[in-house]
Design a protein around this motif. Structure first.
Motif, PDB file in Angstrom:
ATOM      1  N   LEU A   1       0.836  -1.285  -0.021  1.00 12.64           N
ATOM      2  CA  LEU A   1      -0.022  -0.096  -0.181  1.00 12.64           C
ATOM      3  C   LEU A   1       0.842   1.220  -0.048  1.00 12.64           C
ATOM      4  CD1 LEU A   1      -2.701  -0.950   2.673  1.00 12.64           C
ATOM      5  CD2 LEU A   1      -2.937  -0.919   0.087  1.00 12.64           C
ATOM      6  N   CYS A   2       1.997   1.311   0.937  1.00 11.63           N
ATOM      7  CA  CYS A   2       2.851   2.535   0.893  1.00 11.63           C
ATOM      8  C   CYS A   2       3.654   2.682  -0.343  1.00 11.63           C
ATOM      9  CB  CYS A   2       3.804   2.218   2.173  1.00 11.63           C
ATOM     10  SG  CYS A   2       2.795   2.227   3.835  1.00 11.63           S
TER      11      CYS A   2
ATOM     12  N   CYS B   1       2.290  10.004  -5.192  1.00  9.97           N
ATOM     13  CA  CYS B   1       1.921  11.117  -4.361  1.00  9.97           C
ATOM     14  C   CYS B   1       3.170  11.730  -3.896  1.00  9.97           C
ATOM     15  CB  CYS B   1       1.074  10.546  -3.271  1.00  9.97           C
ATOM     16  SG  CYS B   1      -0.676   9.906  -3.788  1.00  9.97           S
TER      17      CYS B   1
ATOM     18  N   PHE C   1      -2.389   6.291   6.792  1.00 12.12           N
ATOM     19  CA  PHE C   1      -2.389   5.064   5.919  1.00 12.12           C
ATOM     20  C   PHE C   1      -3.396   3.901   6.606  1.00 12.12           C
ATOM     21  CE2 PHE C   1       1.821   6.464   4.483  1.00 12.12           C
ATOM     22  CZ  PHE C   1       1.614   6.093   3.118  1.00 12.12           C
TER      23      PHE C   1
ATOM     24  N   GLN D   1       2.874   1.839  -3.230  1.00 12.75           N
ATOM     25  CA  GLN D   1       1.837   2.285  -4.490  1.00 12.75           C
ATOM     26  C   GLN D   1       1.501   3.449  -4.216  1.00 12.75           C
ATOM     27  OE1 GLN D   1       1.147  -0.075  -6.757  1.00 12.75           O
ATOM     28  NE2 GLN D   1       0.264   1.652  -7.967  1.00 12.75           N
ATOM     29  N   TYR D   2       1.058   3.836  -2.810  1.00 12.69           N
ATOM     30  CA  TYR D   2       0.788   5.351  -2.531  1.00 12.69           C
ATOM     31  C   TYR D   2       2.217   6.375  -3.208  1.00 12.69           C
ATOM     32  CZ  TYR D   2      -0.185   9.664   0.123  1.00 12.69           C
ATOM     33  OH  TYR D   2      -0.502  11.007   0.407  1.00 12.69           O
ATOM     34  N   TYR D   3       3.023   6.042  -2.670  1.00 10.04           N
ATOM     35  CA  TYR D   3       4.262   7.083  -2.903  1.00 10.04           C
ATOM     36  C   TYR D   3       4.879   6.853  -4.393  1.00 10.04           C
ATOM     37  CZ  TYR D   3       4.996   9.258   1.727  1.00 10.04           C
ATOM     38  OH  TYR D   3       5.061   9.778   2.912  1.00 10.04           O
TER      39      TYR D   3
ATOM     40  N   HIS E   1       0.054  11.963   6.200  1.00  9.59           N
ATOM     41  CA  HIS E   1      -0.987  11.113   5.500  1.00  9.59           C
ATOM     42  C   HIS E   1      -1.236   9.983   6.324  1.00  9.59           C
ATOM     43  CE1 HIS E   1      -2.985   8.911   2.214  1.00  9.59           C
ATOM     44  NE2 HIS E   1      -2.347   7.920   2.492  1.00  9.59           N
TER      45      HIS E   1
END
Length: 569
Positions: free
Chosen positions: A506-507, A514, A522, A509-511, A520
């Motif tokens: 998840l992290c 973004c 999570f 993919q987010y970064y 932020h």
């Protein structure tokens, strides 16, 4: 005539909210003394409201009061002028009657069903055109939630009244009503209304054909720490939100069958974190990057008492005077020093993070990072190294995938064909920054790959050396923040591998899309049993009960009425 005016007021109030919503304005004044704000609900209403949508907040317009004590006497003023100081009061509440009126208007404006006995046109004053007040044929988006600040003057000491539309598809099917009261501190749960009493109250009000009670709660798992009556504030926080059905009592502890979601927000630089040494190393890297960008560098206080040039010369002498390099030995000694002084959590983390394969450039980086205090120091150290390479005094080994300028010179020195490097201007800092980027990237890879939390393929975005150095530093900061989150969840919460793996993905993919953002949150779904020892004996930050009441049978214009009870603990 009264009904006509009520509908007129409701529609006018709705139009005011609609204008504020559609034009994305921050605020407006209604009826001269009411201020309507369009704000972030979670930020302004704290634990009362959690959502990613803005909300409307109604409150009394705050008057500006002249402070007589702060007026300067005309005879004592140098410029013979009066300076009048205005004091801005804080948010002012409305009366409970006014709050109920505003919520009534809001609720009425969402009602798309009009009794066939009375047409909308018949209820309006003659001078008011129905076309001017009624919404257009195409249904607009539902209005944002409305919250009204109250003065607590009623017997229940109401602090907030709220309303929010409930939708089925794109159609408004009902309105949720909220009431937040403040009765002061309480010692035992016996002072609260019981669940049976609450259900009976709803039956008396709504006469529902069906009623369902669902619970919500939030617990704080990680945040500020109290040490010797002193609160150590932390910018990091880990909270957990619970949702469950079949509530059996008010303020009950969420059952293990609940749906639990972790809200994880971690800030880098906490001295209590096992990641703190790596954070300091990254901080030095950022200082170098800022120096390249601005031409000015504020050097950190050196950790070493000996000068950078002295440490570099000693290191080169070691390589020249021994058959076997002392890389392995120095690395083991460094690990020994760190683990002896660390806490248990730090020891566990260091055992996973420490590498025994630091090459020549990485060990040189460690020495220089802890000792350089000027551009001159950096240049002098690199001159010593390049001179030793040119004369063949050292033939150091480096990792095959090293990409720094110094690593290219070392490879060339094997064939006695080194390019000329002018160590002037910012070139030495540029070379040192490349060395640090290479070293820290391998540190992070060592942990993430070693713990099988991801693959090199998924890390390609963060490990790319084709970007400029400033972008490489930004991506390394993102990777560091990811590691801060992983370490918090593994060492503090003790989450199992499958949850850590999912959170890592998840992290990552987010970064990829973004910007770097320590604020932020999570979110990660977990089983309550994994953290039951954290919350079952603790007090909830907030606890809520939602009563879903079916007011009329479906198929006969049935409406789902929703009422909420919220306790801030």
């Amino acid at each position: 005539m009264g009904s006509k005016m009520i509908i007129t007021d409701a529609v006018q109030f709705s139009k005011m909210l609609r204008t504020l919503q559609d034009e994305c304005k921050d605020s407006c004044i209604y009826e001269e003394d009411i201020q309507i704000l369009r704000v972030n609900g979670e930020k302004h209403l704290h634990h009362i409201y959690r959502g990613d949508r803005p909300v409307f907040i109604c409150e009394k317009t705050a008057p500006r009061i002249d402070s007589e004590d702060d007026k300067m006497d005309e005879t004592h003023s140098d410029d013979e002028t009066n300076h009048e100081v205005k004091i801005e009061l804080g948010p002012q509440p409305l009366t409970i009657m006014k709050a109920r009126q505003l919520l009534s208007w809001y609720t009425m404006s969402q009602n798309s069903i009009v009794s066939p006995a009375v047409s909308p046109a018949a209820l309006l004053p003659p001078a008011v055109s129905p076309a001017a007040l009624l919404p257009p044929a195409v249904s607009p988006a539902p209005l944002l939630p409305l919250w009204v600040r109250c003065d607590m003057a009623d017997p229940a000491r109401t602090t907030w009244l709220g309303a929010e539309t409930a939708c089925t598809g794109n159609k408004v099917s009902g309105v949720k009503l909220y009431a937040v009261t403040c009765a002061g501190s309480t010692v035992d749960k016996g002072s609260f209304i019981t669940l049976d009493e609450l259900k009976q109250e709803h039956k008396n009000r709504h006469h529902p054909s069906m009623m369902v009670a669902r619970g919500t709660a939030q617990y704080n798992l990680f945040g500020s720490t109290v040490v010797e009556n002193t609160t150590i504030e932390s910018q990091s926080s880990v909270t957990v939100d619970f949702k469950w059905s079949h509530v059996e009592s008010i303020l009950e502890t969420p059952p293990l069958s609940s749906t639990a979601t972790l809200n994880i927000k971690v800030s880098s630089g906490d001295m209590r974190s096992p990641m703190y040494p790596l954070y300091k190393e990254l901080e030095f890297l950022q200082i170098l990057a800022d120096g390249l960008r601005t031409g000015e560098t504020e050097w950190m206080e050196p950790e070493e008492t000996r000068s950078a040039v002295q440490l570099t010369r000693e290191y080169l002498d070691e390589l020249q005077n021994t058959v076997k390099t002392l890389q392995d030995q120095s690395t083991k000694e460094a690990v020994k020093v760190k683990t002896e002084t660390g806490t248990s959590e730090t020891e566990i983390f260091n055992s996973l993070m420490e590498r025994g394969d630091l090459d020549f450039i990485e060990q040189l980086w460690v020495r220089m990072r802890n000792s350089v205090t000027s551009y001159q120091d950096v240049g002098d150290c690199l001159k010593l190294v390049i001179k030793a390479l040119q004369y063949g005094d050292i033939k150091p080994w480096i990792h095959r995938d090293s990409s720094s300028s110094l690593s290219k010179l070392i490879l060339q020195s094997y064939h006695h064909q080194m390019d000329h490097v002018s160590l002037t201007g910012l070139t030495p800092v540029h070379m040192l920054l490349e060395m640090g980027l290479d070293k820290m990237r391998k540190d992070y890879i060592n942990y993430l790959i070693g713990q099988e939390l991801t693959t090199l393929n998924h890390l390609s975005y963060y490990l790319s050396t084709e970007e400029d150095l400033q972008e490489q530093v930004i991506r390394l900061r993102k990777l560091h923040h990811l590691l801060e989150i992983m370490v918090t969840c593994s060492t503090f919460l003790g989450l199992p591998y499958d949850r850590l793996f999912l959170l890592t993905q998840l992290c990552l993919q987010y970064y990829k899309t973004c910007p770097y953002d320590e604020d932020h949150e999570f979110k990660l779904q977990i089983k309550p049993a994994l953290i039951s020892h954290f919350y079952q004996k603790e007090q909830a930050v907030s606890w809520g009960l939602v009563m879903y009441c079916m007011l009329f049978p479906q198929g006969v214009g049935g409406v789902l009425g929703v009422s909420n009870v919220l306790y801030i603990v």
